[in-house]
Design an enzyme around this catalytic site. Structure first.
Site, PDB file in Angstrom:
ATOM      1  N   ASP A   8     -21.204 120.504  81.566  1.00 20.79           N
ATOM      2  CA  ASP A   8     -21.674 121.385  80.586  1.00 20.79           C
ATOM      3  C   ASP A   8     -23.016 120.947  80.098  1.00 20.79           C
ATOM      4  O   ASP A   8     -23.462 119.787  80.159  1.00 20.79           O
ATOM      5  CB  ASP A   8     -20.745 121.278  79.449  1.00 20.79           C
ATOM      6  CG  ASP A   8     -20.827 122.320  78.451  1.00 20.79           C
ATOM      7  OD1 ASP A   8     -21.522 123.404  78.684  1.00 20.79           O
ATOM      8  OD2 ASP A   8     -20.621 122.277  77.191  1.00 20.79           O
ATOM      9  N   ASP A  10     -24.761 122.003  76.731  1.00 23.26           N
ATOM     10  CA  ASP A  10     -24.790 121.853  75.355  1.00 23.26           C
ATOM     11  C   ASP A  10     -23.661 120.635  74.704  1.00 23.26           C
ATOM     12  O   ASP A  10     -22.424 121.152  75.011  1.00 23.26           O
ATOM     13  CB  ASP A  10     -24.837 122.977  74.338  1.00 23.26           C
ATOM     14  CG  ASP A  10     -26.091 123.943  74.639  1.00 23.26           C
ATOM     15  OD1 ASP A  10     -27.282 123.530  74.233  1.00 23.26           O
ATOM     16  OD2 ASP A  10     -25.845 124.972  75.154  1.00 23.26           O
TER      17      ASP A  10
END
Length: 266
Positions: A8, A10
């Site tokens: 991922d 953020d």
């Protein structure tokens, strides 16, 4: 052959506009060792080129080809379902570019799909058009179910919130392509040419990253630099394969993050 990484963006590599300490060293190590990786995001606003530029400003050197968005996953899904179809799109360049690149026609005249993505300028007129098209038979797709997104001023309504509005008005629920749908993980695996047995997912959220990785058959790593905390993680009925403070803990051992020897070559 060492592990393939899905990560991922953020909360794992960056936090708002700032680099998570150690993320640059991990990416450099993966590139130096020729370990395959993709950076994933549920955000459909930006193209991979846009995101590459954003990451470079934080000090991360991630190739455009190593970025996989919910917009790309949505386009991949639609191309497989209905090649060269048509769609009415609420979204920004990340989504419209992805659909154009698979040959889709963007139109408000009897489209095959209404495709809802994230935008900073949700229009009442556009939402009304989407409602009428769904009522008229267009299939309802949304890039991701995230209800809110961050901003400097606080939370903003995101794709999931607007999708709920359209669903309430039409009685038709959307099909969400992005996390936690494991379809996003599987499309990323296909883009990499990788296998679930030798791939792991690093995320900061139990409800999206860890869940989608688990359901796609991946081993999962939860970091504490984003949404989930040790306390909130314990409330879920499933667990990640490994919990670490941050991706900095993987530097120097990216080839063997679980300490059980590198995976076998595919």
């Amino acid at each position: 052959m060492a592990w393939t990484y899905l990560m991922d963006m953020d909360g794992v590599l960056v936090h708002e506009e700032h680099l998570v300490p150690g993320a640059d060293k991990l990416i450099a190590e993966l590139r130096e060792r020729d370990q395959r990786f993709l950076v994933l995001t549920n955000n459909s606003i930006y193209t991979p080129r846009d995101l590459r530029a954003r990451l470079r400003r934080t000090g991360l050197d991630v190739p455009e080809s190593a970025i996989w968005t919910s917009a790309l996953a949505t386009a991949t899904f639609l191309e497989a379902q209905r090649p060269e179809g048509s769609a009415y799109v609420i979204g920004e360049s990340g989504l419209t570019t992805a659909l154009h690149e698979i040959g889709y026609i963007l139109t408000d005249r009897d489209p095959d799909y209404v495709v809802l993505g994230e935008t900073r300028t949700y229009s009442f007129t556009a939402i009304t058009t989407a409602i009428r098209l769904v009522e008229g038979g267009a299939r309802f797709i949304a890039t991701n179910p995230d209800a809110t997104g961050p901003s400097r001023e606080g939370s903003l309504p995101a794709t999931g919130s607007v999708a709920a509005l359209i669903q309430q008005a039409t009685g038709h629920a959307p099909y969400f392509v992005g996390k936690p749908n494991p379809l996003m993980m599987r499309s990323a695996l296909r883009a990499l040419g990788a296998h679930s047995e030798s791939t792991l997912m690093i995320g900061d959220r139990m409800d999206t990253d860890v869940r989608s990785g688990l359901e796609a058959g991946l081993r999962t790593i939860l970091v504490m630099t984003g949404i989930s905390t040790p306390e909130t993680a314990e409330r879920f009925p499933y667990r990640p394969s490994l919990v670490i403070d941050s991706v900095a803990d993987l530097v120097g051992r990216a080839h063997d993050p679980f300490g059980d020897g590198p995976c076998e070559e595919n």
